[in-house]
Design a protein around this motif. Structure first.
Motif, PDB file in Angstrom:
ATOM      1  N   VAL A  80       0.830  -1.217   0.000  1.00 26.33           N
ATOM      2  CA  VAL A  80       0.000   0.000   0.000  1.00 26.33           C
ATOM      3  C   VAL A  80       0.864   1.267   0.000  1.00 26.33           C
ATOM      4  O   VAL A  80       0.374   2.352   0.313  1.00 26.33           O
TER       5      VAL A  80
ATOM      6  N   VAL B 240      -0.585   3.968  -2.253  1.00 20.26           N
ATOM      7  CA  VAL B 240      -1.797   4.540  -1.665  1.00 20.26           C
ATOM      8  C   VAL B 240      -1.405   5.564  -0.606  1.00 20.26           C
ATOM      9  O   VAL B 240      -1.982   6.658  -0.523  1.00 20.26           O
TER      10      VAL B 240
ATOM     11  N   LEU C 265      -1.860   2.561   7.798  1.00 22.99           N
ATOM     12  CA  LEU C 265      -2.523   2.118   6.572  1.00 22.99           C
ATOM     13  C   LEU C 265      -2.197   0.657   6.295  1.00 22.99           C
ATOM     14  O   LEU C 265      -1.043   0.311   6.026  1.00 22.99           O
TER      15      LEU C 265
ATOM     16  N   SER D 172      -7.208  -1.375   3.657  1.00 25.07           N
ATOM     17  CA  SER D 172      -7.579  -1.104   2.267  1.00 25.07           C
ATOM     18  C   SER D 172      -8.524  -2.139   1.678  1.00 25.07           C
ATOM     19  O   SER D 172      -9.437  -1.802   0.906  1.00 25.07           O
TER      20      SER D 172
ATOM     21  N   GLU E  11     -12.354  -1.643   2.044  1.00 25.11           N
ATOM     22  CA  GLU E  11     -13.017  -0.480   1.453  1.00 25.11           C
ATOM     23  C   GLU E  11     -13.247  -0.687  -0.048  1.00 25.11           C
ATOM     24  O   GLU E  11     -12.407  -1.259  -0.742  1.00 25.11           O
TER      25      GLU E  11
ATOM     26  N   GLU F  30     -10.420   2.704  -1.363  1.00 24.70           N
ATOM     27  CA  GLU F  30      -9.546   3.002  -0.214  1.00 24.70           C
ATOM     28  C   GLU F  30      -9.043   4.442  -0.235  1.00 24.70           C
ATOM     29  O   GLU F  30      -8.811   5.043   0.820  1.00 24.70           O
TER      30      GLU F  30
ATOM     31  N   GLY G 281      -9.687   6.970   2.649  1.00 25.56           N
ATOM     32  CA  GLY G 281      -8.502   7.571   3.251  1.00 25.56           C
ATOM     33  C   GLY G 281      -8.589   9.084   3.301  1.00 25.56           C
ATOM     34  O   GLY G 281      -8.160   9.705   4.276  1.00 25.56           O
TER      35      GLY G 281
END
Length: 494
Positions: A132, A135, A194, A222, A225, A228, A232
């Protein structure tokens, strides 16, 4: 002044500028006719040395002559070999330390609920796993796009890394200790953990390492969702509002915690920047503050000096373990303990690990050693602490940040743009580097010592610079958005 003799017992001098063969150089030991060209930072012999005789610099051996060396000859790796070998037995000879200087100074910091004082009020996004990372970067970019509406939030950092899955046992726990320590750092006004969902270090597992009572912590998994990034962004908005409530206030210098680091060292590191940092460290510690020194392999050859400054027998024993355990780490991988310096160090005039170490430890000034920290462990006592970590710039700076330092004083003779999660103040050992990279990589020039500025004057200037940074002035690397963490990996990858 063309060359310097650091200690009256030295058998070598260090060139402060490029010198030509056949030139006559005035030194504290008299006039020397050079037999070779001597580059800045490199050494030449003050007298004839026999094969096998110790070469003395800083008043201590930095190795031995591997062949006869003539007065005025270049002294370097072609004619000097290390004295280092394996484990050693050490004895505690406590050195009485003089009273440290005090600075009745303050800075403008952020007092957190646990009493620690941060020098930044930032949003930190910490991924549990590398999957991630991007992200995290997207969310940090979103947060930065909104900072104009939150004037007391200073930045948003995505502390990405390549770990968090396919790790086992102690190797995974190392990652978890470092990431959890960063989650508690006082420079963060709000923190997002995260996760992905299927990783070894998933949120359910990682929460065991976190302080769940800390109101700054927020969580996002993540895989739970539909979008995400959208989820976030909603959390980021909450975090911005939370951190915006924080304000700077005046605090004593005793609350400051500084990390001590050198990288890309040269022959002037132990003459200018490192002893300068040592003087400032003594002022911070003498005022009740804390400094942390690491790079354990770069203590080899100078470790007894640190051991003799241990506060008591317990700290001495911990320092011995710090050194010998690291030597065993080398041996366990089939490596010799003297596999150092780097090619850049050698090009800059550093010959052996002892040469490098004796210059390196000067960053710790003259304060007694009050604490010894394991890798990933956070500061528990004020004063000078030693921290377990290798010399690698990324790993050691990350370890310093995880230990809880507010900022890092980083000396360099060759130059590097690297910076970690906390403000990283780059200090050049020579004026040439500052002229080329000042304002780009370098924040402060210690090379002016060679140009005639006194240590007292320059240490006052460096302390003022540190106070300005602690009060909100951005470092060169912060202005460029350089923030990286590197976790020390020593285990199987599944």
């Amino acid at each position: 002044m063309q060359a310097v003799v650091i200690h009256e017992g030295d058998s070598v001098a260090v060139a402060l500028e490029d010198l030509k063969a056949n030139s006559v150089v005035e030194t504290a030991c008299g006039k020397i006719t050079l037999l070779d060209d001597i580059s800045r930072g490199h050494k030449f012999a003050l007298r004839d040395l026999e094969e096998g005789e110790n070469v003395i610099k800083y008043g201590f051996p930095i190795g031995h002559a591997s062949c006869p060396i003539k007065k005025g000859q270049h002294v370097h790796s072609q004619n000097v070999k290390t004295n280092l070998s394996g484990l050693k037995d050490y004895e505690y000879h406590k050195k009485s330390s003089a009273a440290l200087p005090k600075a009745e100074r303050t800075f403008e910091g952020f007092v957190r609920a646990d009493g620690k004082v941060g020098i930044r009020n930032e949003l930190w996004i910490i991924p549990t796993v590398f999957c991630v990372n991007h992200v995290a970067k997207e969310l940090a970019e979103y947060a930065r796009s909104r900072l104009k509406d939150f004037p007391h939030v200073e930045d948003a950092l995505a502390l990405t890394h390549p770990f968090g899955c396919s790790q086992m046992g102690e190797d995974q726990r190392t990652t978890q200790r470092v990431l959890s320590a960063l989650s508690r750092h006082q420079n963060a006004g709000s923190v997002l953990i995260l996760g992905l969902g299927c990783e070894n270090n998933n949120l359910g597992v990682f929460k065991e390492f976190l302080d769940l009572a800390d109101p700054r912590l927020h969580f996002l998994n993540s895989q739970d969702e539909e979008d995400e990034f959208e989820a976030g962004c909603r959390i980021i908005d909450e975090m911005l509002s939370q951190a915006e409530l924080c304000r700077r206030s005046t605090v004593a210098l005793s609350k400051l915690r500084i990390g001590l680091k050198c990288g890309g060292s040269d022959g002037l590191s132990g003459i200018t920047a490192n002893p300068l940092i040592g003087r400032v460290s003594d002022k911070v510690v003498g005022s009740g503050g804390t400094s942390v020194m690491t790079e354990v392999p770069e203590m080899f050859g100078a470790e007894q000096l640190l051991m003799n400054r241990a506060k008591n027998e317990e700290i001495f024993s911990k320092t011995v373990d710090l050194i010998n355990n690291f030597k065993n780490y080398f041996k366990s991988h089939g490596e010799t303990v003297s596999e150092n310096p780097s090619p850049g160090n050698k090009a800059g005039g550093i010959t052996t690990l002892e040469d490098k170490s004796l210059g390196c430890v000067q960053k710790g000034g003259s304060a007694e050693v009050c604490g010894v920290l394991s890798y990933g462990e956070e500061i528990k006592v004020s004063g000078l602490n030693l921290l377990q970590a290798p010399g690698n710039d990324g790993v050691s700076c990350t370890a310093l940040a995880a230990s809880g330092v507010d900022l890092i004083l980083f000396s360099t003779g060759r130059g590097t743009p690297f910076a970690t999660a906390v403000p990283t103040v780059k200090i050049s050992t020579n004026s040439d580097l500052y002229k080329r990279k000042g304002g780009n990589w370098i924040d402060f020039n210690a090379g002016s010592i060679v140009d005639g500025e006194s240590f007292d004057t320059l240490s006052d200037k460096l302390l003022e610079h540190i106070i300005a940074v602690a009060s909100g002035q951005k470092t060169v690397s912060e202005k460029r958005g350089f923030h990286e963490i590197v976790i020390w990996k020593d285990g199987v990858t599944l």
